[in-house]
Design an enzyme around this catalytic site. Structure first.
Site, PDB file in Angstrom:
ATOM      1  N   PHE A  59       0.816  -1.219   0.000  1.00 13.04           N
ATOM      2  CA  PHE A  59       0.000   0.000   0.000  1.00 13.04           C
ATOM      3  C   PHE A  59       0.848   1.267   0.000  1.00 13.04           C
ATOM      4  O   PHE A  59       0.374   2.341  -0.363  1.00 13.04           O
ATOM      5  CB  PHE A  59      -0.933   0.010   1.231  1.00 13.04           C
ATOM      6  CG  PHE A  59      -0.244   0.365   2.526  1.00 13.04           C
ATOM      7  CD1 PHE A  59      -0.057   1.699   2.887  1.00 13.04           C
ATOM      8  CD2 PHE A  59       0.230  -0.620   3.385  1.00 13.04           C
ATOM      9  CE1 PHE A  59       0.587   2.039   4.071  1.00 13.04           C
ATOM     10  CE2 PHE A  59       0.884  -0.293   4.564  1.00 13.04           C
ATOM     11  CZ  PHE A  59       1.058   1.039   4.906  1.00 13.04           C
TER      12      PHE A  59
ATOM     13  N   LYS B 123      -1.013  -6.587  -9.598  1.00 15.33           N
ATOM     14  CA  LYS B 123      -1.988  -6.802  -8.523  1.00 15.33           C
ATOM     15  C   LYS B 123      -1.666  -5.743  -7.467  1.00 15.33           C
ATOM     16  O   LYS B 123      -0.771  -5.906  -6.637  1.00 15.33           O
ATOM     17  CB  LYS B 123      -1.822  -8.214  -7.948  1.00 15.33           C
ATOM     18  CG  LYS B 123      -3.071  -8.810  -7.298  1.00 15.33           C
ATOM     19  CD  LYS B 123      -3.641  -8.017  -6.152  1.00 15.33           C
ATOM     20  CE  LYS B 123      -2.925  -8.220  -4.840  1.00 15.33           C
ATOM     21  NZ  LYS B 123      -3.453  -7.346  -3.757  1.00 15.33           N
TER      22      LYS B 123
ATOM     23  N   SER C 281       5.041  -6.981   3.373  1.00  9.91           N
ATOM     24  CA  SER C 281       5.598  -7.415   4.659  1.00  9.91           C
ATOM     25  C   SER C 281       6.389  -8.707   4.490  1.00  9.91           C
ATOM     26  O   SER C 281       6.101  -9.517   3.605  1.00  9.91           O
ATOM     27  CB  SER C 281       4.458  -7.631   5.656  1.00  9.91           C
ATOM     28  OG  SER C 281       3.611  -8.663   5.174  1.00  9.91           O
TER      29      SER C 281
ATOM     30  N   CYS D 271       9.754   1.522   3.312  1.00  9.08           N
ATOM     31  CA  CYS D 271      10.665   0.429   3.655  1.00  9.08           C
ATOM     32  C   CYS D 271      12.086   0.931   3.831  1.00  9.08           C
ATOM     33  O   CYS D 271      12.920   0.228   4.379  1.00  9.08           O
ATOM     34  CB  CYS D 271      10.615  -0.647   2.594  1.00  9.08           C
ATOM     35  SG  CYS D 271      11.281  -0.082   1.032  1.00  9.08           S
TER      36      CYS D 271
ATOM     37  N   GLU E 107       9.599  -3.591  12.914  1.00 11.02           N
ATOM     38  CA  GLU E 107       9.226  -2.506  12.003  1.00 11.02           C
ATOM     39  C   GLU E 107       7.961  -1.827  12.519  1.00 11.02           C
ATOM     40  O   GLU E 107       6.917  -2.469  12.647  1.00 11.02           O
ATOM     41  CB  GLU E 107       8.971  -3.081  10.600  1.00 11.02           C
ATOM     42  CG  GLU E 107       8.636  -2.017   9.581  1.00 11.02           C
ATOM     43  CD  GLU E 107       8.420  -2.596   8.180  1.00 11.02           C
ATOM     44  OE1 GLU E 107       7.752  -3.639   8.055  1.00 11.02           O
ATOM     45  OE2 GLU E 107       8.902  -1.979   7.215  1.00 11.02           O
TER      46      GLU E 107
HETATM   47  P1  NAD Z   1       1.300  -6.703   2.996  1.00 13.57           P
HETATM   48  O1  NAD Z   1       2.274  -7.806   3.077  1.00 13.57           O
HETATM   49  O2  NAD Z   1       0.208  -6.682   3.970  1.00 13.57           O
HETATM   50  O3  NAD Z   1       0.592  -6.711   1.545  1.00 13.57           O
HETATM   51  C1  NAD Z   1       1.343  -6.696   0.355  1.00 13.57           C
HETATM   52  C2  NAD Z   1       0.540  -7.348  -0.761  1.00 13.57           C
HETATM   53  O4  NAD Z   1       0.300  -8.720  -0.444  1.00 13.57           O
HETATM   54  C3  NAD Z   1      -0.804  -6.739  -0.997  1.00 13.57           C
HETATM   55  O5  NAD Z   1      -1.021  -6.620  -2.385  1.00 13.57           O
HETATM   56  C4  NAD Z   1      -1.760  -7.736  -0.376  1.00 13.57           C
HETATM   57  O6  NAD Z   1      -3.015  -7.765  -1.024  1.00 13.57           O
HETATM   58  C5  NAD Z   1      -1.073  -9.037  -0.584  1.00 13.57           C
HETATM   59  N1  NAD Z   1      -1.397 -10.049   0.435  1.00 13.57           N
HETATM   60  C6  NAD Z   1      -1.646  -9.832   1.746  1.00 13.57           C
HETATM   61  N2  NAD Z   1      -1.885 -10.995   2.380  1.00 13.57           N
HETATM   62  C7  NAD Z   1      -1.771 -11.962   1.460  1.00 13.57           C
HETATM   63  C8  NAD Z   1      -1.878 -13.381   1.509  1.00 13.57           C
HETATM   64  N3  NAD Z   1      -2.166 -14.044   2.637  1.00 13.57           N
HETATM   65  N4  NAD Z   1      -1.687 -14.084   0.372  1.00 13.57           N
HETATM   66  C9  NAD Z   1      -1.398 -13.436  -0.767  1.00 13.57           C
HETATM   67  N5  NAD Z   1      -1.288 -12.098  -0.881  1.00 13.57           N
HETATM   68  C10 NAD Z   1      -1.468 -11.364   0.224  1.00 13.57           C
HETATM   69  O7  NAD Z   1       2.157  -5.351   3.000  1.00 13.57           O
HETATM   70  P2  NAD Z   1       1.645  -3.876   3.091  1.00 13.57           P
HETATM   71  O8  NAD Z   1       1.145  -3.629   4.469  1.00 13.57           O
HETATM   72  O9  NAD Z   1       0.764  -3.573   1.947  1.00 13.57           O
HETATM   73  O10 NAD Z   1       3.009  -3.063   2.886  1.00 13.57           O
HETATM   74  C11 NAD Z   1       3.840  -2.681   3.936  1.00 13.57           C
HETATM   75  C12 NAD Z   1       5.070  -3.530   3.979  1.00 13.57           C
HETATM   76  O11 NAD Z   1       5.736  -3.457   2.720  1.00 13.57           O
HETATM   77  C13 NAD Z   1       6.096  -3.042   4.991  1.00 13.57           C
HETATM   78  O12 NAD Z   1       6.577  -4.150   5.702  1.00 13.57           O
HETATM   79  C14 NAD Z   1       7.198  -2.433   4.131  1.00 13.57           C
HETATM   80  O13 NAD Z   1       8.486  -2.453   4.704  1.00 13.57           O
HETATM   81  C15 NAD Z   1       7.132  -3.299   2.925  1.00 13.57           C
HETATM   82  N6  NAD Z   1       7.749  -2.672   1.772  1.00 13.57           N
HETATM   83  C16 NAD Z   1       8.950  -3.153   1.358  1.00 13.57           C
HETATM   84  C17 NAD Z   1       9.604  -2.560   0.296  1.00 13.57           C
HETATM   85  C18 NAD Z   1      10.937  -3.060  -0.145  1.00 13.57           C
HETATM   86  O14 NAD Z   1      11.398  -2.665  -1.208  1.00 13.57           O
HETATM   87  N7  NAD Z   1      11.590  -3.929   0.614  1.00 13.57           N
HETATM   88  C19 NAD Z   1       9.023  -1.481  -0.367  1.00 13.57           C
HETATM   89  C20 NAD Z   1       7.786  -1.022   0.058  1.00 13.57           C
HETATM   90  C21 NAD Z   1       7.158  -1.637   1.137  1.00 13.57           C
END
Ligand code: NAD
Length: 485
Positions: A151, A175, A228, A283, A385
């Site tokens: 997000f 997605k 995450s 991140c 985090e």
């Molecule tokens: P999230 O893991 O909750 O969701 C990410 C994506 O996964 C979304 O599209 C979501 O719909 C999907 N998803 C969630 N649960 C799922 C499941 N059980 N099965 C399949 N798909 C699923 O992450 P978020 O809260 O949207 O983003 C924040 C996180 O992203 C933070 O931890 C941040 O550090 C990380 N992030 C990392 C980077 C990087 O480059 N390392 C960059 C941006 C964000």
């Protein structure tokens, strides 16, 4: 039992295995048992790991030019013993001596190629690898790739992947985050106006059901996940089970170290941006502030002053400097971390809870700039985090102590140092286990021609997004060897 039990070679010595089971090594041409392979134990492996671990530092700090001298020596020794080596190969494998000699020719060539590492002159297209034979490598697209996006940067993160994917000839599915999908809808409206060829880039909304289908369907090739670590690690395993290419950019806890010789006037604005930009939801955001030695007091005072001046408010207002968290759930999560910090004994010197806001914002998910002092590395707020506008300050005595704390983290996304010493900066970049290092830069974000790196629980996979690694992820290397009669 016929044939001797082969030994392990560990730490420069031949040692017996602890194995209780062995397997015959048989000459496939004669049926003769040549030797016994010990079916090694956990302890055997541990012994070799320990030896390798202990040898690592010295080998790592050996300059590459010196390291490759061992390879030159090995090459010469293989040449001197060439016929005997080939014979042994034939005995246990059964192939002809000529085939064994050919195999050894290639073995030696591999060693020779590795010796060119210091010059980084490993080209790919060569004429006359043998007389009249040319060899080249071509990169080919593979098919349908997709990303699962977070997000926090709903426009940028998908663009780390899809432009490169389609430019290299693949087709693509985005997605987006189910929390912030409209940004991508807008982008697709523009794509639609531009009349892209049908089907080359696609958008699908959803959650786990969509993602699981994208992974399991045999017609997709690979997945770029950003989100995450918990979900990323889950998908990494799933994608691996069905043989997909996968790169997982996960969560982070980025340590920022400020040395006593840092230029504080210029450091403070950097720190403010790093910890509070995007309300801490990035991140690459600062996650812990490590104050080294006597910089601790002035740093604490100055960052407190600067943080108090930040104008929290509605993002649509031009003079707002920090907006809300992206969701109530996100805010509640940050509030829990603040409670945890208090409970574990850190001192809340700037409390961003329940900030004073204009009436039209009372239902928003706002938390103002928050600072914890007297944080220790074992506290939850120094390890997990938070993904919100919170600065935990940890006082340390030396750069070495700072690096030790950083390298204990489960994450390894980014880390920055503020200093005017080249030596400290160099020690930092050399020793810190994080994929993106900032030197007097608070948000170490690689530009698109560089890989977006990451280590440990911040990245799973072999090829990073962006840059040459990104190109490699989206292509297959094919080698073509040509001779014209
Ligand atoms: P999230 O893991 O909750 O969701 C990410 C994506 O996964 C979304 O599209 C979501 O719909 C999907 N998803 C969630 N649960 C799922 C499941 N059980 N099965 C399949 N798909 C699923 O992450 P978020 O809260 O949207 O983003 C924040 C996180 O992203 C933070 O931890 C941040 O550090 C990380 N992030 C990392 C980077 C990087 O480059 N390392 C960059 C941006 C964000």
């Amino acid at each position: 039992m016929k044939g001797e039990i082969l030994k392990n070679y560990i730490n420069g010595k031949w040692v017996d295995s602890r194995a209780t089971k062995t397997r015959d090594v048989i000459n496939p041409a004669t049926g003769e048992i040549l030797a016994q392979t010990p079916m090694g134990t956990k302890e055997d492996a541990e012994e070799s790991i320990q030896a390798a671990k202990e040898a690592f530092w010295r080998w790592r700090t050996t300059p590459a030019q010196s390291r490759i001298r061992y390879l030159y020596e090995l090459r010469d020794a293989f040449e001197e013993n060439f016929d005997e080596l080939a014979e042994v190969c034939t005995l246990e494998h059964g192939k002809t001596l000529d085939e064994s000699r050919g195999e050894y020719r290639r073995t030696i060539e591999s060693i020779e190629i590795a010796t060119s590492i210091p010059s980084l002159q490993m080209g790919f297209n060569f004429e006359d690898v043998a007389m009249g034979i040319d060899e080249m490598m071509i990169k080919q697209p593979l098919g349908v790739f997709f990303c699962v996006a977070p997000f926090n940067f709903p426009a940028m993160v998908p663009a780390w992947f899809w432009p490169l994917a389609i430019a290299t000839g693949n087709t693509y599915i985005v997605k987006p985050s189910d929390q912030c999908p409209i940004t991508m809808v807008k982008q697709f409206e523009i794509i639609d106006e531009l009349d892209f060829p049908k089907g080359i880039i696609n958008l699908v909304h959803g959650g786990p059901d969509v993602v699981n289908t994208l992974i399991e369907n045999p017609d997709t090739v690979g997945l770029s996940f950003v989100g995450s670590s918990k979900i990323g690690n889950l998908l990494y395993r799933k994608a691996g089970e069905v043989g997909k290419r996968v790169q997982v950019q996960g969560g982070a806890k980025n340590f920022i170290t400020v040395m006593p010789d840092a230029d504080l006037e210029r450091t403070i604005p950097n720190l403010i941006t790093s910890f509070y930009g995007n309300a801490g939801q990035r991140c690459l955001a600062g996650g812990v502030l490590l104050a080294v030695g006597e910089v601790y007091e002035p740093l604490k005072d100055k960052i407190l002053d600067a943080a108090k001046k930040i104008k929290l408010g509605y993002g649509m207002d031009e003079d707002t400097q920090m907006g809300p968290l992206a969701s109530k759930a996100g805010m509640d999560n940050v509030l829990k971390f603040i409670d945890k910090g208090i409970e574990e004994g850190a001192e809340l010197i700037l409390d961003g809870r329940n900030p004073k806001l204009d009436d039209n914002l009372i239902n928003g998910s706002f938390i103002g700039p928050t600072i914890f002092d007297k944080v220790t590395p074992e506290m939850t707020i120094a390890k997990e985090e938070i993904f919100g506008p919170v600065i935990p300050i940890v006082k340390v005595n030396s750069l070495e102590e700072a690096i030790e704390i950083i390298n204990k983290s489960r994450y390894g996304n980014a880390s920055s140092i503020f200093t005017s010493s080249g030596k400290s900066a160099r020690d930092y970049q050399y020793n810190v286990n994080a994929g993106n290092i900032g030197i007097n830069i608070g948000v170490a974000a690689p530009i698109a021609s560089f890989p977006f790196s990451g280590m440990k629980d911040s990245f799973k996979g072999d090829l990073h997004g962006q840059g040459k690694s990104g190109v490699d992820f989206f292509t297959e290397d094919k080698v073509v060897i040509t001779r014209w009669f």
